[in-house]
Design an enzyme around this catalytic site. Sequence first.
Site, PDB file in Angstrom:
ATOM      1  N   SER A 136       0.824  -1.204   0.000  1.00 27.56           N
ATOM      2  CA  SER A 136       0.000   0.000   0.000  1.00 27.56           C
ATOM      3  C   SER A 136       0.868   1.269   0.000  1.00 27.56           C
ATOM      4  CB  SER A 136      -0.950  -0.056   1.210  1.00 27.56           C
ATOM      5  OG  SER A 136      -1.946   0.934   1.129  1.00 27.56           O
ATOM      6  N   ASP A 270      -9.833  -3.288  -5.740  1.00 24.99           N
ATOM      7  CA  ASP A 270      -9.150  -2.473  -4.732  1.00 24.99           C
ATOM      8  C   ASP A 270      -9.675  -1.042  -4.781  1.00 24.99           C
ATOM      9  OD1 ASP A 270      -7.410  -1.183  -3.026  1.00 24.99           O
ATOM     10  OD2 ASP A 270      -5.631  -2.227  -3.777  1.00 24.99           O
ATOM     11  N   HIS A 299      -7.150  -5.722  -0.400  1.00 23.92           N
ATOM     12  CA  HIS A 299      -6.044  -4.768  -0.218  1.00 23.92           C
ATOM     13  C   HIS A 299      -5.294  -5.074   1.086  1.00 23.92           C
ATOM     14  CE1 HIS A 299      -4.115  -0.767  -0.822  1.00 23.92           C
ATOM     15  NE2 HIS A 299      -4.087  -0.761   0.498  1.00 23.92           N
TER      16      HIS A 299
END
EC number: 3.1.1.13
Length: 324
Positions: A136, A270, A299
Amino acid sequence: MKSASEEPVPLHEEFIYCCGAATHVLKCGPWKDLSKDDSKNLPRLLFMIIPGNPGLAGYYRTFIQALYCGLNQQYPVWVVSHAGHCKPPSGMEMVEDTDIKELEDVFGLNGQVEHKLNFLKKNVSKDIKLVLIAHSIGCYITLEMMKRASELQVLRSVLLFPTIERIAQSPQGKLMTPLLCKLRYILYMPVYLLSFLPEGVKASLVRFALRGMKTCDESSITTSVNLFSVDCIANILYMASQEMMKVVERDSTTIKQNLKKLIFYYGTGDSWCPQHYYDEIKMDFPDGDIRLCEKGLRHAFVLDASKEMAAMITDWLQDDLTKL
Protein backbone atom coordinates in the site's frame (compact mmCIF):
# COMPACT_ATOMS: atom_id res chain seq x y z
CA MET A 1 11.53 -35.78 13.76
CA LYS A 2 9.82 -32.51 12.86
CA SER A 3 9.93 -31.20 9.32
CA ALA A 4 11.34 -27.73 8.73
CA SER A 5 7.83 -26.31 8.27
CA GLU A 6 6.72 -27.68 11.66
CA GLU A 7 9.66 -26.34 13.64
CA PRO A 8 9.15 -23.07 15.50
CA VAL A 9 10.21 -20.12 13.35
CA PRO A 10 12.86 -17.96 15.07
CA LEU A 11 11.25 -14.57 15.69
CA HIS A 12 12.99 -11.72 17.47
CA GLU A 13 11.08 -8.65 18.64
CA GLU A 14 12.51 -5.21 19.41
CA PHE A 15 11.21 -1.80 20.35
CA ILE A 16 13.79 0.83 19.45
CA TYR A 17 14.07 4.55 18.83
CA CYS A 18 14.70 5.43 15.21
CA CYS A 19 14.87 9.12 14.27
CA GLY A 20 13.74 9.74 17.86
CA ALA A 21 10.43 7.87 17.42
CA ALA A 22 9.28 4.58 18.92
CA THR A 23 9.62 1.81 16.34
CA HIS A 24 8.63 -1.86 16.50
CA VAL A 25 10.85 -4.33 14.63
CA LEU A 26 10.15 -8.01 14.01
CA LYS A 27 13.09 -10.11 12.77
CA CYS A 28 12.55 -13.57 11.35
CA GLY A 29 15.55 -15.89 11.44
CA PRO A 30 18.58 -16.26 13.71
CA TRP A 31 20.21 -13.00 12.53
CA LYS A 32 19.64 -10.23 15.06
CA ASP A 33 22.41 -7.83 14.04
CA LEU A 34 23.21 -7.08 10.40
CA SER A 35 25.26 -3.94 11.03
CA LYS A 36 28.71 -5.49 11.56
CA ASP A 37 30.60 -4.93 8.32
CA ASP A 38 33.42 -7.27 9.30
CA SER A 39 31.32 -10.30 10.14
CA LYS A 40 31.80 -13.28 7.84
CA ASN A 41 28.49 -14.76 8.94
CA LEU A 42 26.28 -12.02 7.55
CA PRO A 43 23.73 -13.15 4.97
CA ARG A 44 24.03 -11.84 1.44
CA LEU A 45 20.42 -10.71 1.31
CA LEU A 46 17.82 -9.11 3.59
CA PHE A 47 14.09 -9.17 2.90
CA MET A 48 12.65 -6.00 4.43
CA ILE A 49 8.92 -5.31 4.64
CA ILE A 50 7.71 -1.70 4.33
CA PRO A 51 4.17 -1.66 5.80
CA GLY A 52 1.01 0.04 4.68
CA ASN A 53 -1.01 2.26 6.99
CA PRO A 54 -1.67 1.37 9.80
CA GLY A 55 2.00 0.46 9.79
CA LEU A 56 2.08 -1.84 12.82
CA ALA A 57 4.68 -4.57 12.45
CA GLY A 58 2.45 -7.16 14.12
CA TYR A 59 0.10 -7.25 11.14
CA TYR A 60 2.93 -8.81 9.12
CA ARG A 61 3.98 -11.44 11.68
CA THR A 62 2.39 -14.40 9.85
CA PHE A 63 3.53 -13.00 6.49
CA ILE A 64 7.23 -12.79 7.41
CA GLN A 65 7.16 -16.23 9.03
CA ALA A 66 5.60 -17.75 5.89
CA LEU A 67 8.07 -15.87 3.68
CA TYR A 68 11.02 -17.02 5.78
CA CYS A 69 9.91 -20.65 5.52
CA GLY A 70 9.20 -20.28 1.81
CA LEU A 71 12.77 -19.06 1.35
CA ASN A 72 13.98 -22.28 3.03
CA GLN A 73 15.08 -20.25 6.06
CA GLN A 74 18.13 -18.99 4.15
CA TYR A 75 17.58 -15.24 4.48
CA PRO A 76 16.47 -12.87 7.25
CA VAL A 77 13.02 -11.34 6.83
CA TRP A 78 12.40 -8.15 8.81
CA VAL A 79 9.45 -5.81 9.16
CA VAL A 80 9.92 -2.30 10.52
CA SER A 81 6.87 -0.43 11.76
CA HIS A 82 6.30 3.14 10.74
CA ALA A 83 7.55 5.72 13.23
CA GLY A 84 5.06 5.92 16.07
CA HIS A 85 2.79 3.16 14.71
CA CYS A 86 3.08 1.00 17.78
CA LYS A 87 2.19 0.97 21.42
CA PRO A 88 5.57 1.17 23.18
CA PRO A 89 6.15 -1.16 26.13
CA SER A 90 5.91 0.13 29.66
CA GLY A 91 8.70 2.59 30.45
CA MET A 92 9.19 3.64 26.82
CA GLU A 93 7.74 6.89 25.50
CA MET A 94 6.50 7.46 21.96
CA VAL A 95 9.22 10.09 21.43
CA GLU A 96 12.75 9.76 22.77
CA ASP A 97 13.58 12.08 25.65
CA THR A 98 16.57 13.86 24.16
CA ASP A 99 17.67 17.40 23.34
CA ILE A 100 18.65 16.31 19.84
CA LYS A 101 15.91 16.80 17.31
CA GLU A 102 16.59 13.85 15.05
CA LEU A 103 14.07 14.53 12.32
CA GLU A 104 11.45 17.17 11.80
CA ASP A 105 7.94 15.77 11.34
CA VAL A 106 9.04 12.14 11.69
CA PHE A 107 5.40 11.00 11.82
CA GLY A 108 4.59 12.63 8.46
CA LEU A 109 4.95 10.97 5.08
CA ASN A 110 8.36 12.45 4.29
CA GLY A 111 9.54 11.62 7.79
CA GLN A 112 8.53 7.99 7.34
CA VAL A 113 10.71 7.74 4.21
CA GLU A 114 13.72 9.15 6.07
CA HIS A 115 12.87 6.89 9.03
CA LYS A 116 13.32 3.75 6.88
CA LEU A 117 16.53 5.04 5.28
CA ASN A 118 17.89 5.88 8.73
CA PHE A 119 16.99 2.42 10.01
CA LEU A 120 18.87 0.76 7.15
CA LYS A 121 21.89 3.03 7.59
CA LYS A 122 22.19 2.24 11.29
CA ASN A 123 21.15 -1.42 11.34
CA VAL A 124 22.12 -3.06 8.05
CA SER A 125 25.58 -3.37 6.50
CA LYS A 126 25.83 -1.56 3.18
CA ASP A 127 27.21 -4.77 1.64
CA ILE A 128 23.95 -6.64 2.13
CA LYS A 129 21.62 -6.73 -0.85
CA LEU A 130 17.96 -5.89 -0.27
CA VAL A 131 14.62 -7.21 -1.39
CA LEU A 132 12.09 -4.57 -0.42
CA ILE A 133 8.52 -5.86 -0.13
CA ALA A 134 6.14 -2.96 0.23
CA HIS A 135 2.41 -2.82 0.87
CA SER A 136 0.00 0.00 0.00
CA ILE A 137 1.53 3.38 1.00
CA GLY A 138 4.74 1.44 1.72
CA CYS A 139 5.10 1.25 -2.07
CA TYR A 140 5.24 5.04 -2.30
CA ILE A 141 7.78 5.08 0.53
CA THR A 142 9.87 2.41 -1.22
CA LEU A 143 9.99 4.31 -4.52
CA GLU A 144 11.06 7.41 -2.58
CA MET A 145 13.78 5.40 -0.82
CA MET A 146 15.13 4.19 -4.17
CA LYS A 147 15.00 7.74 -5.52
CA ARG A 148 16.77 9.34 -2.54
CA ALA A 149 19.33 6.60 -1.85
CA SER A 150 20.49 5.17 -5.16
CA GLU A 151 23.43 3.59 -3.34
CA LEU A 152 21.11 1.00 -1.76
CA GLN A 153 21.79 -2.45 -3.19
CA VAL A 154 18.18 -3.22 -4.09
CA LEU A 155 17.92 -6.54 -5.88
CA ARG A 156 14.13 -6.34 -6.18
CA SER A 157 11.22 -4.26 -4.94
CA VAL A 158 7.86 -6.00 -4.78
CA LEU A 159 5.03 -3.44 -4.62
CA LEU A 160 1.78 -4.97 -3.34
CA PHE A 161 -1.49 -3.10 -3.91
CA PRO A 162 0.52 0.06 -4.60
CA THR A 163 -1.00 3.38 -3.53
CA ILE A 164 1.50 5.47 -5.47
CA GLU A 165 -0.82 7.97 -7.16
CA ARG A 166 -4.11 9.84 -6.82
CA ILE A 167 -5.09 8.33 -3.49
CA ALA A 168 -7.63 11.05 -2.73
CA GLN A 169 -9.32 10.39 -6.10
CA SER A 170 -9.74 6.66 -5.47
CA PRO A 171 -13.19 5.45 -4.32
CA GLN A 172 -11.98 4.95 -0.76
CA GLY A 173 -9.94 8.16 -0.86
CA LYS A 174 -13.00 10.24 -1.80
CA LEU A 175 -14.79 8.80 1.20
CA MET A 176 -11.93 9.15 3.69
CA THR A 177 -10.24 12.42 2.69
CA PRO A 178 -12.76 14.76 4.43
CA LEU A 179 -12.62 12.63 7.58
CA LEU A 180 -8.81 12.37 7.65
CA CYS A 181 -8.02 15.95 6.69
CA LYS A 182 -10.71 17.86 8.60
CA LEU A 183 -12.42 15.65 11.16
CA ARG A 184 -9.78 13.22 12.44
CA TYR A 185 -9.51 14.95 15.84
CA ILE A 186 -13.10 13.94 16.57
CA LEU A 187 -11.93 10.31 16.67
CA TYR A 188 -9.42 10.88 19.48
CA MET A 189 -11.96 11.11 22.32
CA PRO A 190 -13.74 7.78 21.68
CA VAL A 191 -10.35 6.07 21.26
CA TYR A 192 -9.20 7.62 24.54
CA LEU A 193 -12.30 6.34 26.35
CA LEU A 194 -11.99 2.88 24.81
CA SER A 195 -8.33 2.69 25.87
CA PHE A 196 -9.45 2.13 29.47
CA LEU A 197 -11.29 -1.10 28.59
CA PRO A 198 -9.75 -4.43 29.66
CA GLU A 199 -7.60 -6.09 26.99
CA GLY A 200 -10.05 -8.96 26.61
CA VAL A 201 -12.91 -6.56 25.88
CA LYS A 202 -10.77 -4.73 23.31
CA ALA A 203 -9.99 -8.04 21.59
CA SER A 204 -13.71 -8.88 21.53
CA LEU A 205 -14.48 -5.54 19.87
CA VAL A 206 -11.84 -6.24 17.22
CA ARG A 207 -13.28 -9.70 16.56
CA PHE A 208 -16.72 -8.13 16.20
CA ALA A 209 -15.38 -5.55 13.72
CA LEU A 210 -13.78 -8.32 11.64
CA ARG A 211 -16.70 -10.74 11.95
CA GLY A 212 -17.41 -10.64 8.21
CA MET A 213 -14.24 -12.55 7.35
CA LYS A 214 -14.35 -16.32 7.01
CA THR A 215 -10.86 -16.65 8.43
CA CYS A 216 -8.90 -13.93 10.17
CA ASP A 217 -5.26 -14.10 11.18
CA GLU A 218 -5.03 -14.25 14.98
CA SER A 219 -1.99 -11.95 15.00
CA SER A 220 -4.11 -9.29 13.25
CA ILE A 221 -6.56 -9.38 16.13
CA THR A 222 -3.91 -9.00 18.82
CA THR A 223 -2.17 -6.26 16.82
CA SER A 224 -5.42 -4.34 16.28
CA VAL A 225 -5.80 -4.00 20.06
CA ASN A 226 -2.90 -1.49 19.85
CA LEU A 227 -5.19 0.81 17.88
CA PHE A 228 -6.91 1.68 21.17
CA SER A 229 -3.86 3.83 21.99
CA VAL A 230 -4.51 7.54 21.33
CA ASP A 231 -0.86 8.30 20.50
CA CYS A 232 -0.69 5.42 18.05
CA ILE A 233 -3.98 6.25 16.31
CA ALA A 234 -3.07 9.95 16.15
CA ASN A 235 0.16 9.13 14.29
CA ILE A 236 -1.70 6.76 11.94
CA LEU A 237 -4.39 9.31 11.06
CA TYR A 238 -1.89 12.16 10.69
CA MET A 239 0.18 10.15 8.22
CA ALA A 240 -2.99 9.14 6.37
CA SER A 241 -4.07 12.78 6.05
CA GLN A 242 -0.74 13.60 4.40
CA GLU A 243 -1.13 10.66 2.02
CA MET A 244 -4.41 12.11 0.74
CA MET A 245 -2.78 15.48 0.08
CA LYS A 246 0.71 14.50 -1.10
CA VAL A 247 0.37 11.29 -3.10
CA VAL A 248 -0.98 12.75 -6.31
CA GLU A 249 1.13 12.15 -9.41
CA ARG A 250 2.79 8.81 -10.05
CA ASP A 251 6.61 9.10 -10.02
CA SER A 252 7.10 7.68 -13.50
CA THR A 253 10.71 8.90 -13.64
CA THR A 254 11.80 6.78 -10.67
CA ILE A 255 9.77 3.84 -11.98
CA LYS A 256 11.45 4.11 -15.40
CA GLN A 257 14.93 4.28 -13.84
CA ASN A 258 14.29 1.16 -11.73
CA LEU A 259 11.82 -0.73 -13.92
CA LYS A 260 13.85 -3.95 -14.10
CA LYS A 261 13.94 -4.12 -10.30
CA LEU A 262 10.22 -3.61 -9.75
CA ILE A 263 7.27 -6.00 -9.51
CA PHE A 264 3.82 -4.42 -9.22
CA TYR A 265 0.80 -6.36 -7.96
CA TYR A 266 -2.60 -4.69 -8.30
CA GLY A 267 -5.97 -5.85 -6.98
CA THR A 268 -9.09 -6.26 -9.10
CA GLY A 269 -11.52 -4.80 -6.58
CA ASP A 270 -9.15 -2.47 -4.73
CA SER A 271 -10.89 0.75 -3.70
CA TRP A 272 -7.57 2.42 -2.81
CA CYS A 273 -5.91 1.83 -6.20
CA PRO A 274 -8.67 0.90 -8.68
CA GLN A 275 -8.08 -1.30 -11.68
CA HIS A 276 -7.85 1.56 -14.17
CA TYR A 277 -4.67 2.68 -12.33
CA TYR A 278 -3.29 -0.75 -13.27
CA ASP A 279 -4.45 -0.37 -16.87
CA GLU A 280 -2.74 3.02 -17.17
CA ILE A 281 0.61 2.02 -15.66
CA LYS A 282 0.58 -1.16 -17.76
CA MET A 283 0.10 0.99 -20.86
CA ASP A 284 2.86 3.43 -19.84
CA PHE A 285 5.32 0.64 -18.99
CA PRO A 286 4.52 -2.31 -21.31
CA ASP A 287 7.88 -3.95 -20.50
CA GLY A 288 7.37 -3.75 -16.74
CA ASP A 289 6.52 -6.68 -14.48
CA ILE A 290 3.04 -5.41 -13.63
CA ARG A 291 0.54 -8.03 -12.48
CA LEU A 292 -3.16 -8.08 -11.75
CA CYS A 293 -4.44 -10.27 -8.90
CA GLU A 294 -6.40 -13.28 -10.14
CA LYS A 295 -7.14 -14.64 -6.67
CA GLY A 296 -9.50 -11.96 -5.37
CA LEU A 297 -7.18 -10.97 -2.51
CA ARG A 298 -8.20 -7.91 -0.51
CA HIS A 299 -6.04 -4.77 -0.22
CA ALA A 300 -5.44 -5.61 3.45
CA PHE A 301 -4.17 -9.11 2.57
CA VAL A 302 -2.46 -9.46 5.96
CA LEU A 303 -5.84 -10.01 7.59
CA ASP A 304 -6.50 -13.34 5.92
CA ALA A 305 -4.09 -14.18 3.07
CA SER A 306 -0.54 -13.74 4.39
CA LYS A 307 0.56 -17.29 3.61
CA GLU A 308 -0.91 -17.18 0.11
CA MET A 309 0.86 -13.91 -0.67
CA ALA A 310 4.18 -15.17 0.73
CA ALA A 311 3.97 -18.27 -1.47
CA MET A 312 3.40 -16.15 -4.57
CA ILE A 313 6.33 -13.85 -3.82
CA THR A 314 8.78 -16.71 -3.26
CA ASP A 315 7.68 -18.11 -6.61
CA TRP A 316 8.21 -14.77 -8.36
CA LEU A 317 11.72 -14.37 -6.95
CA GLN A 318 13.11 -17.85 -7.67
CA ASP A 319 15.13 -16.73 -10.71
CA ASP A 320 16.64 -13.79 -8.81
CA LEU A 321 17.67 -15.99 -5.89
CA THR A 322 19.30 -18.66 -8.05
CA LYS A 323 21.52 -15.98 -9.62
CA LEU A 324 22.89 -14.84 -6.23
